[in-house]
Design an enzyme around this catalytic site. Sequence first.
Site, short mmCIF file in Angstrom:
data_model
loop_
_atom_site.label_atom_id
_atom_site.label_comp_id
_atom_site.label_asym_id
_atom_site.label_seq_id
_atom_site.Cartn_x
_atom_site.Cartn_y
_atom_site.Cartn_z
N SER A 183 -20.72 40.67 6.38
CA SER A 183 -19.80 41.84 6.12
C SER A 183 -18.53 41.68 5.90
CB SER A 183 -20.17 42.78 7.23
OG SER A 183 -21.44 43.51 7.72
N GLU A 235 16.47 -17.79 10.93
CA GLU A 235 15.73 -18.43 9.94
C GLU A 235 16.72 -19.59 8.90
OE1 GLU A 235 12.63 -18.30 9.17
OE2 GLU A 235 12.11 -17.12 11.04
#
Length: 817
Positions: A478, A87
Amino acid sequence: MIRLIGYFFGIGAFLLLGTAAAVAIYLGAITKDLPDYEVLANYAPPVTTRFHAGNGALMAEYARERRLYLPIQAIPDRVKAAFISAEDKNFYQHPGIDVTGLARAIAVNLQNFGSGRRPVGASTITQQVAKNFLLSSDQTLDRKIKEAILSFRIEQAYSKDRILELYLNEIFFGLNSYGIAGAALTYFDKSVTELTIAETAYLAALPKGPANYHPFRKVEAAIERRNWVIDRMVENGYVTKADGEEAKQQPLGVKPRRGGAHLFASDFFAEEVRRQIIQKYGDKALYEGGLSVRTSLDPRLQIAARKALQDGLLSYDERRGFHGPVKTIEIGGDWGEPLSKIPMLSDVPEWKLAVVLSVDSEGAEIGIQPDKEVSGKIVPERVTGRIAAKNMQWAHRSAGGKRKSAKSPEEVFGPGDVVYVEPLEEAGEYRLRQPPKVQGGLVAMDPHTGRVLAMVGGFSYGQSEFNRATQAMRQPGSAFKPFVYAAALDNGYTPASVILDAPIEIVAGGQVWRPENYGGGSAGPSTLRLGIEKSRNLMTVRLANDLGMNIVAEYAERFGIYDKMAPLLAMSLGSGETTVLRLVSAYAVIANGGKQIKPSLIDRIQDRYGKTIFRHEDRACENCNADDWEAQEEPVLIDNREQVLDPMTSYQITSMMEGVVARGTAAGKIKLDRPVAGKTGTTNDEKDAWFVGYTPDLVAGLYLGFDDPAPLGRGATGGGLSAPIFNAFMQKAVEGTRPGKFVVPEGMSLIPVNRKTGMAAVEGEPDTIIEAFKPGTGPADTFSVIGDLDEYAPPEEILRTSPQANQAVTSGSNGLF
């Protein structure tokens, strides 16, 4: 002549001054609205949030932009060199604009003028930072000039390394990845320090246009651009020529990382943590905040929990029969392609989809769905196998009752039918499988801290994302009874208190309620212990009625089972609705001696800077961080948690639930090398089957049931269905750990009592049990019964062994006496 020269000089000077003034005015207008470049000092980009298991393994990632921010010091020189070469090779020399590069770009653009080609840019890394952070991407002269001005200012305000750091963490790489760290993971599933020359060069090639160098759609262009970057790295002296040539010979080697959950079997757990993070901090914090979340998940226990629940669901479902094929496809041509398009259960890798190619009385020839990946895509392959008749016998029965029981594989399915199969040890042999209709949820927790160690929300997250461990509201049946009995033990009753187990009628609002024991029948006067062990409904209703439902409701809310419980007698049998997580948390309170806990899936949360913003462990430890030891006392971890149940009551109810496992409704189902207590639960019409239990150091609970509640079938009880799943999980969970013991609190008396009458047993008396009593309590001196004895005829053995009972019955006594 001199006068003429002076004349032209004056005009030139005037024009020059005018031009300068115009430029100055233009630049003044341009710079007037320039963004404030000082915001870069506080740059905080969207960063990926990561979830980790308790052992540090990566569990899941969440992000709108997959980015992990890395300081420049953590980025290898090779990576920096690749991007500078690709770049901006003069990055460390220019003042923000590369004049040489700009002149070259102008020359190229003039040469290409009118050709229709896109203008060549000459942006430096600094200019790209200015554009990406502060400006738009418009291709205009104004934007380019603003970019240049900002570049000069940025260079004056920040170091080159800071500018490069901003650039490498901001740029877009494609595949929803941002920043070099995120790109390395997304493309190669590596950290930046592990990248090769070729991999680094390919990533450096992407910012110019990720779509132009796509690793699968534009392979040739991607390799060409990568090799160009490698050549620039060699040219600039960052890589030797030999290494560069070797790197150019390598393939791209891209291996896209799968998003979502990474840790096997963690999908339900991760999704629940995701919901909690959003609820606590918001959507933006999760997807952009870069949080580091350390969860309580134990991967070993999670895998054991998944397998135990899946095996239990499959066992029940296969007993009910075959639901039919997943789909039917044409097999005349290439069956591999249509088969590859049918989605599988992504989190059940043990299974594969297969199409029936032919079937006879001996079994079926099948084609297997291909799973070979090339360039990120499934490539159809013709892989075949066989299901022997013996490996699909369970499918002879039709789950929907649409056909009579089959006698051979030919009556089960036909060519073109798509089914699930599981490979067996013998090569080419498979077993028929099917995703179950029945579902369930399981939670395992540390009872001392409330840390959730494992959570399974159903058979498969791929099948249904609904988490039945935290989102399904189910009747505990239960499994709620221990809290009724705990309330009684806290309010003057003992495990040896006797309650009448006989038919009862409750009249309320003009309606008559006649509860029954599961399976019918009754046992007469029985101790609280027997009521828990045998899960007697009639005893529980009488106890709750005698105790008062307001007290029962208070305890249920104190334990966190319900937010608000209606004080109705039917609620004493677990007719309210709660979740697996809540019920397991309530049992954990009993297991730890009565201390309040906060169930938590999250141990700690850190922000993007490493600061801890949440910690589950809130107990204080003074002097734990002393610099030196100077013969001082060891530091004490201060436990300031609320005591919601008497420790002695906790031990009593634990001892009674040990009896459930040893002699009661779960007898023979739980086989561990250590003490274990627990309770079964079966709701009306067998719509839900529960088991919740614990050892001294681990509590776990689960239920089985259809998402749209429907009967599981006669005999489908918590003891028959859920207890074996609990056992399978716990056997794996406690492997390699030292057995502990339930500790008897100081001050309790252990006294032998008669199992039937609850009265003190004499030495040598048969059918006795050691019972725990609080100070000031003990076995009754006379036979006392809670309930109405007027119409009850007790078993002869009670009359024979208890003169007091004989006297109580013949005198027609009522209530507690």
